[in-house]
Write a protein that holds these residues in place. Structure first.
Motif, PDB file in Angstrom:
ATOM      1  N   PHE A 130      -5.184   9.851   6.826  1.00 48.95           N
ATOM      2  CA  PHE A 130      -4.843   9.348   5.496  1.00 48.95           C
ATOM      3  C   PHE A 130      -3.744   8.291   5.578  1.00 48.95           C
ATOM      4  CE2 PHE A 130      -2.166   9.631   1.682  1.00 48.95           C
ATOM      5  CZ  PHE A 130      -3.081   9.219   0.728  1.00 48.95           C
ATOM      6  N   CYS A 131      -2.716   8.536   6.405  1.00 53.63           N
ATOM      7  CA  CYS A 131      -1.641   7.554   6.586  1.00 53.63           C
ATOM      8  C   CYS A 131      -2.182   6.252   7.167  1.00 53.63           C
ATOM      9  CB  CYS A 131      -0.546   8.122   7.496  1.00 53.63           C
ATOM     10  SG  CYS A 131       0.442   9.409   6.714  1.00 53.63           S
ATOM     11  N   TYR A 132      -3.088   6.373   8.123  1.00 53.00           N
ATOM     12  CA  TYR A 132      -3.701   5.185   8.721  1.00 53.00           C
ATOM     13  C   TYR A 132      -4.440   4.377   7.653  1.00 53.00           C
ATOM     14  CZ  TYR A 132      -6.989   2.340  11.352  1.00 53.00           C
ATOM     15  OH  TYR A 132      -7.727   1.296  11.829  1.00 53.00           O
ATOM     16  N   LEU A 133      -5.267   5.046   6.868  1.00 49.80           N
ATOM     17  CA  LEU A 133      -6.027   4.347   5.829  1.00 49.80           C
ATOM     18  C   LEU A 133      -5.114   3.720   4.779  1.00 49.80           C
ATOM     19  CD1 LEU A 133      -9.011   6.797   5.265  1.00 49.80           C
ATOM     20  CD2 LEU A 133      -9.079   4.549   6.367  1.00 49.80           C
ATOM     21  N   LEU A 134      -4.127   4.479   4.331  1.00 43.33           N
ATOM     22  CA  LEU A 134      -3.261   4.006   3.264  1.00 43.33           C
ATOM     23  C   LEU A 134      -2.348   2.876   3.718  1.00 43.33           C
ATOM     24  CD1 LEU A 134      -2.141   4.299   0.374  1.00 43.33           C
ATOM     25  CD2 LEU A 134      -0.534   5.962   1.292  1.00 43.33           C
ATOM     26  N   PHE A 135      -1.565   3.118   4.767  1.00 43.24           N
ATOM     27  CA  PHE A 135      -0.525   2.164   5.133  1.00 43.24           C
ATOM     28  C   PHE A 135      -1.030   0.979   5.945  1.00 43.24           C
ATOM     29  CE2 PHE A 135       1.894   6.146   4.546  1.00 43.24           C
ATOM     30  CZ  PHE A 135       2.639   5.730   3.452  1.00 43.24           C
ATOM     31  N   ILE A 136      -2.005   1.199   6.812  1.00 44.03           N
ATOM     32  CA  ILE A 136      -2.458   0.106   7.668  1.00 44.03           C
ATOM     33  C   ILE A 136      -3.638  -0.633   7.041  1.00 44.03           C
ATOM     34  CG2 ILE A 136      -3.441  -0.462   9.919  1.00 44.03           C
ATOM     35  CD1 ILE A 136      -1.704   1.798  11.075  1.00 44.03           C
ATOM     36  N   LYS A 137      -4.655   0.100   6.594  1.00 44.95           N
ATOM     37  CA  LYS A 137      -5.851  -0.554   6.052  1.00 44.95           C
ATOM     38  C   LYS A 137      -5.664  -1.038   4.617  1.00 44.95           C
ATOM     39  CE  LYS A 137      -8.401  -0.489   9.627  1.00 44.95           C
ATOM     40  NZ  LYS A 137      -8.663  -1.739  10.300  1.00 44.95           N
ATOM     41  N   LEU A 138      -5.232  -0.156   3.711  1.00 40.08           N
ATOM     42  CA  LEU A 138      -5.140  -0.537   2.295  1.00 40.08           C
ATOM     43  C   LEU A 138      -3.925  -1.414   1.996  1.00 40.08           C
ATOM     44  CD1 LEU A 138      -6.268   2.770   0.551  1.00 40.08           C
ATOM     45  CD2 LEU A 138      -7.555   0.645   0.792  1.00 40.08           C
ATOM     46  N   LEU A 139      -2.752  -1.018   2.475  1.00 38.01           N
ATOM     47  CA  LEU A 139      -1.544  -1.788   2.178  1.00 38.01           C
ATOM     48  C   LEU A 139      -1.291  -2.914   3.171  1.00 38.01           C
ATOM     49  CD1 LEU A 139       0.833   1.114   1.113  1.00 38.01           C
ATOM     50  CD2 LEU A 139      -0.382  -0.503  -0.352  1.00 38.01           C
ATOM     51  N   GLY A 140      -1.938  -2.857   4.321  1.00 48.92           N
ATOM     52  CA  GLY A 140      -1.805  -3.921   5.309  1.00 48.92           C
ATOM     53  C   GLY A 140      -0.434  -4.026   5.947  1.00 48.92           C
ATOM     54  N   LEU A 141       0.281  -2.921   6.062  1.00 46.45           N
ATOM     55  CA  LEU A 141       1.606  -2.961   6.681  1.00 46.45           C
ATOM     56  C   LEU A 141       1.477  -3.231   8.181  1.00 46.45           C
ATOM     57  CD1 LEU A 141       3.370   0.046   4.928  1.00 46.45           C
ATOM     58  CD2 LEU A 141       3.511  -2.371   4.370  1.00 46.45           C
ATOM     59  N   PRO A 142       2.384  -4.006   8.725  1.00 45.12           N
ATOM     60  CA  PRO A 142       2.301  -4.339  10.155  1.00 45.12           C
ATOM     61  C   PRO A 142       2.844  -3.216  11.043  1.00 45.12           C
ATOM     62  CG  PRO A 142       4.165  -5.463   9.173  1.00 45.12           C
ATOM     63  CD  PRO A 142       3.455  -4.738   8.054  1.00 45.12           C
TER      64      PRO A 142
END
Length: 152
Positions: A130-142
């Motif tokens: 869930f963290c991977y999907l939210l922060f990296i994929k959806l929010l695009g955080l580096p």
């Protein structure tokens, strides 16, 4: 007999005040700015003040509201949750978000009195995903999903 009628409200209020004032007075030399042009210290200071005010309400309320006495302080869960947060901070740069989140969840879940490895592992994998999907994929955080310690 103590004037404090609700010890839980008193102590949690005192902790809130301590953390809130800590946020206010440890801002260093960061600029506050204004409401329209916020500086880097604005948000932590405002949150610290709000947290201290909530704590003050709890402390005052503890003198008027009746409550149960304090139970035994359980140090193992407190230490494990603190350890989980420290491990997360250490692992984020080297191992990446997914392993750091999984370790955070697993170590925190171990603090539960009815801990089972299977449930903990499923929860860790699910929340790390869930963290991977939210922060990296959806929010695009580096943030690296897997870090250099794992060869990525």
């Amino acid at each position: 007999m103590s004037a404090i009628r609700h010890p839980k409200d008193f102590w949690i209020g005192a902790i809130f005040i301590a953390f809130g004032l800590g946020a206010v007075f440890t801002r260093g030399d960061l600029e506050m700015g204004s409401g329209g042009r916020m500086g880097p210290a604005y948000f932590p200071v405002v949150l610290g003040i709000l947290l201290a005010l909530i704590g003050a309400v709890g402390v005052v309320r503890s003198f008027f509201r009746h409550g149960a006495p304090m139970e035994k302080l359980h140090l193992k869960p407190l230490a494990l949750v603190l350890l989980a947060v420290v491990l997360f901070g250490i692992l984020m740069r080297g191992a990446g978000l997914v392993p750091a989140a999984a370790v955070l969840v697993l170590v925190s879940f171990y603090a539960h009195p009815k801990f089972h490895w299977k449930e903990g592992a499923l929860l860790a994998v699910g929340l790390a995903g869930f963290c991977y999907l939210l922060f990296i994929k959806l929010l695009g955080l580096p943030i690296p999903a897997l870090g250099p310690w794992l060869g990525f």
